[in-house]
Write a protein that holds these residues in place. Structure first.
Motif, PDB file in Angstrom:
ATOM      1  N   LEU B 103       0.882  -1.166   0.000  1.00 38.85           N
ATOM      2  CA  LEU B 103       0.000   0.000   0.000  1.00 38.85           C
ATOM      3  C   LEU B 103       0.913   1.207   0.000  1.00 38.85           C
ATOM      4  O   LEU B 103       1.835   1.271   0.821  1.00 38.85           O
ATOM      5  CB  LEU B 103      -0.869   0.038   1.258  1.00 38.85           C
ATOM      6  CG  LEU B 103      -2.074  -0.859   1.361  1.00 38.85           C
ATOM      7  CD1 LEU B 103      -2.791  -0.587   2.669  1.00 38.85           C
ATOM      8  CD2 LEU B 103      -3.020  -0.651   0.209  1.00 38.85           C
ATOM      9  N   TYR B 117      -3.151   0.961  -4.065  1.00 39.49           N
ATOM     10  CA  TYR B 117      -3.120  -0.476  -3.754  1.00 39.49           C
ATOM     11  C   TYR B 117      -2.316  -1.171  -4.843  1.00 39.49           C
ATOM     12  O   TYR B 117      -2.547  -0.942  -6.021  1.00 39.49           O
ATOM     13  CB  TYR B 117      -4.555  -0.978  -3.715  1.00 39.49           C
ATOM     14  CG  TYR B 117      -4.729  -2.473  -3.644  1.00 39.49           C
ATOM     15  CD1 TYR B 117      -4.653  -3.265  -4.794  1.00 39.49           C
ATOM     16  CD2 TYR B 117      -4.998  -3.108  -2.441  1.00 39.49           C
ATOM     17  CE1 TYR B 117      -4.830  -4.634  -4.729  1.00 39.49           C
ATOM     18  CE2 TYR B 117      -5.182  -4.471  -2.363  1.00 39.49           C
ATOM     19  CZ  TYR B 117      -5.093  -5.231  -3.524  1.00 39.49           C
ATOM     20  OH  TYR B 117      -5.271  -6.583  -3.447  1.00 39.49           O
ATOM     21  N   ASP B 119      -0.530  -5.114  -5.823  1.00 39.42           N
ATOM     22  CA  ASP B 119      -0.325  -6.469  -5.358  1.00 39.42           C
ATOM     23  C   ASP B 119       0.897  -7.088  -6.041  1.00 39.42           C
ATOM     24  O   ASP B 119       1.583  -6.442  -6.815  1.00 39.42           O
ATOM     25  CB  ASP B 119      -1.594  -7.310  -5.537  1.00 39.42           C
ATOM     26  CG  ASP B 119      -1.857  -7.638  -6.991  1.00 39.42           C
ATOM     27  OD1 ASP B 119      -2.851  -8.320  -7.251  1.00 39.42           O
ATOM     28  OD2 ASP B 119      -1.077  -7.216  -7.868  1.00 39.42           O
ATOM     29  N   ALA B 130      -8.287   0.608   1.281  1.00 39.55           N
ATOM     30  CA  ALA B 130      -7.740  -0.652   0.769  1.00 39.55           C
ATOM     31  C   ALA B 130      -7.188  -1.463   1.929  1.00 39.55           C
ATOM     32  O   ALA B 130      -6.864  -0.915   2.989  1.00 39.55           O
ATOM     33  CB  ALA B 130      -6.633  -0.378  -0.238  1.00 39.55           C
ATOM     34  N   HIS B 132      -4.864  -5.402   2.739  1.00 41.58           N
ATOM     35  CA  HIS B 132      -4.157  -6.587   2.239  1.00 41.58           C
ATOM     36  C   HIS B 132      -4.182  -7.668   3.290  1.00 41.58           C
ATOM     37  O   HIS B 132      -4.246  -7.377   4.484  1.00 41.58           O
ATOM     38  CB  HIS B 132      -2.687  -6.241   1.965  1.00 41.58           C
ATOM     39  CG  HIS B 132      -2.428  -5.704   0.612  1.00 41.58           C
ATOM     40  ND1 HIS B 132      -2.670  -6.413  -0.541  1.00 41.58           N
ATOM     41  CD2 HIS B 132      -1.904  -4.522   0.222  1.00 41.58           C
ATOM     42  CE1 HIS B 132      -2.322  -5.681  -1.587  1.00 41.58           C
ATOM     43  NE2 HIS B 132      -1.859  -4.527  -1.152  1.00 41.58           N
TER      44      HIS B 132
END
Lengths: 354, 199
Positions: B103, B117, B119, B130, B132
């Motif tokens: 993030l 965000y 990944d 957001a 995770h």
């Protein structure tokens, strides 16, 4: 046939040093390949590394680390700090991530002191804290360095100790200089009764040449420490930072953690549980050593891949020293005897009650 | 196992991360900081595979600092996010991909607060909130339900506390403590760790 040596190993950081204890068994798919392995190896006078994982890999990487630390020492005229060595090792191991390399090392050492690294310049967080004035004045006052960044870094590590030093002002020896005060004040306040020999005290006193006005403790009023700081700035910056104990865990999967207690190896959960029950600040050196030994003993008792003897190392500002290797089989029989005696007494009491 | 959360307000971004560093079943460290300061007003929160997280995050951190040294001004959060994404994408199809979830939270003088965000497949999305980790499954719907773009700072902290309470209630792992930081025009501020110490 990869010898996957699973071990029980404990390392603990106290205020005055680091204790490392390890067993001495090397196993190879169910066979004890060697019952008398040296798992704690010195890297330099103030850094010791405990090894776990594959025996060959550990031996190799300990040598590589020692080699790199020695080169650093020769090039820079001071020892590499424990954090620096940990980072160096983590970055050297990173290319081997995903391969079968298996090492889990803990670096136990003492930063600073004569011939050691200067206080950690540390990273961007510390600059923030310097600006807000948290811990900055105290650090400045005693270290005598112009860069408050470095002081704040030092103060960060000793945040708890700073307040304690202030409280211990009245107990501190008036003749001792600022640094000596800080060290002994911290000790007395926090109750650590580790053996501080006379020679250690004198060495600390000689290290810190600057005497604060009126012999006040460094954690007294901010004005005096600021005055002290400006006085110190004018002095030649030669006094070494007294340093502190440091403990890092570096693993071949890339982990690099700084902490105060680590237990590594196949027997580590057993050791962790014993340590977590008994560990607290204020243990004397002998209590801490016996706790480390007990943790390794319990791990060797339960874990098949740990056993034989226990080595205990102690690293403080003077360097590392070690205890004689002790066979844990004796401990097992002693405990068995104690249990028998206790059981016998209980039965006697039971019979009396009847 | 690890948990990150970010909530963007009208003039601030609130971010929190758990503080556990684990190795298989053992918690090796209880006070591990997963936030990396890229610049005075940008934070990178990084979780994922051991070793990859620190390596990648420090690499980005040093490069952002280098940009500042070379050019005299700092990267904006949007630029930093896209730089990070590009690096992650470049490594993705190499022999050494970085398995990290990120993030990125920052405050820009011109654009205001922003939360990105990202990944491990280097998908980048700018989002108002957001999270995770496995904890995200439990808390994203809370954020959906209660988030408003005009949250005050206190309201944002309350929303964060709601999420943490839900984790304590329903998440199988015990995430005991979270480090919390807030980024606004003045920079990065440390807030009190959650959960608050019981009185």
């Amino acid at each position: 046939m990869t010898p996957h040596a699973g071990h029980g190993r404990t390392k603990r950081q106290t205020q005055d040093g680091v204790i490392a204890a390890a067993d001495s068994r090397a196993s190879c798919s169910g066979l004890i390949a060697c019952p008398a392995v040296q798992k704690i190896m010195p890297v330099h006078s103030h850094l010791v590394v405990t090894t776990s994982g594959s025996g060959a890999d550990c031996m190799l990487w300990q040598r590589i680390l020692a080699h790199e630390c020695r080169l650093y020492h020769l090039r820079n005229h001071r020892r590499l700090s424990v954090g620096g060595a940990a980072k160096l090792l983590a970055y050297m191991l990173h290319p081997f991530k995903g391969t079968e390399l298996c090492v889990a090392l803990t670096l136990c050492g003492w930063d600073g002191g004569r011939g050691g690294a200067s206080p950690p310049v540390e990273d961007l967080w510390v600059m923030e804290e310097k600006v807000t004035g948290w811990g900055g004045e105290e650090g400045c006052g005693s270290k005598g360095r112009k860069e408050t960044r470095e002081c704040a870094g030092q103060a960060c590590e000793r945040e708890g100790e700073g307040e304690a030093a202030g409280e211990a002002r009245t107990e501190a020896d008036e003749e001792q200089t600022a640094l000596g005060q800080e060290a002994s004040g911290v000790e007395e306040e926090l109750g650590a009764k580790a053996e501080r020999t006379e020679s250690e005290r004198e060495e600390d006193a000689t290290h810190s040449r600057r005497v604060e006005d009126g012999g006040l403790s460094r954690a007294s009023t901010t004005e005096s420490s600021r005055a002290g700081a400006t006085a110190a700035e004018q002095e030649v910056r030669q006094e070494p930072w007294a340093g502190g104990p440091r403990l890092y865990y570096v693993c071949s999967d890339g982990t690099c953690l700084q902490g105060e207690l680590f237990s590594v190896g196949s027997g580590s959960p057993y050791a962790y549980s014993v340590l977590d029950c008994e560990l607290r600040w204020g243990l004397s050196l002998s209590e801490a050593v016996s706790l480390a030994r007990e943790a390794v003993y319990r791990a060797t008792h339960r874990d098949a891949y740990s056993g034989n003897c226990v080595d205990v190392f102690y690293i403080n500002s003077q360097g590392w020293r070690c205890r004689e290797r002790e066979d844990l089989r004796e401990e097992y029989y002693r405990e068995k005897e104690k249990r028998k005696m206790r059981q016998g007494e209980q039965e006697k009491c039971g019979m009396k009650h009847k | 196992m690890e948990y990150l959360i970010g909530i963007q307000g009208p003039d601030f971004v609130l971010v929190a991360a758990d503080t556990v560093a684990a190795s298989s079943i053992i918690q090796m460290k209880h006070d591990y900081d997963k936030m990396f300061k890229l610049s005075e007003k940008i934070l990178l929160l990084c979780v994922g595979e051991a070793g990859d997280t620190v390596q990648f995050a420090e690499y980005i951190q040093k490069n952002v600092q280098l940009y500042k040294m070379r050019n005299g001004y700092e990267l904006s959060p949007a630029a930093a996010a896209n730089f990070t994404r590009k690096n992650l994408a470049d490594y993705l199809r190499s022999r050494t991909p970085y398995h990290v979830n990120l993030l990125l939270a920052g405050f820009d003088e011109a654009d205001g607060p922003s939360l990105y965000y990202m990944d491990y497949l280097s998908a980048l999305a700018k989002a108002p909130f957001a999270a995770h980790g496995y904890g995200a499954f439990l808390t994203l719907s809370i954020l959906d339900r209660y988030y408003r773009p005009d949250l005050s700072r206190d309201e944002a902290v309350d929303l964060l506390k709601k999420c943490v309470e839900e984790l304590n209630k329903r998440f199988i792992l015990n995430l005991k403590s979270f480090s919390v930081r807030l980024i606004d025009r003045e920079g990065i501020h440390d807030l009190e760790r959650l959960p608050l110490p019981q009185q």
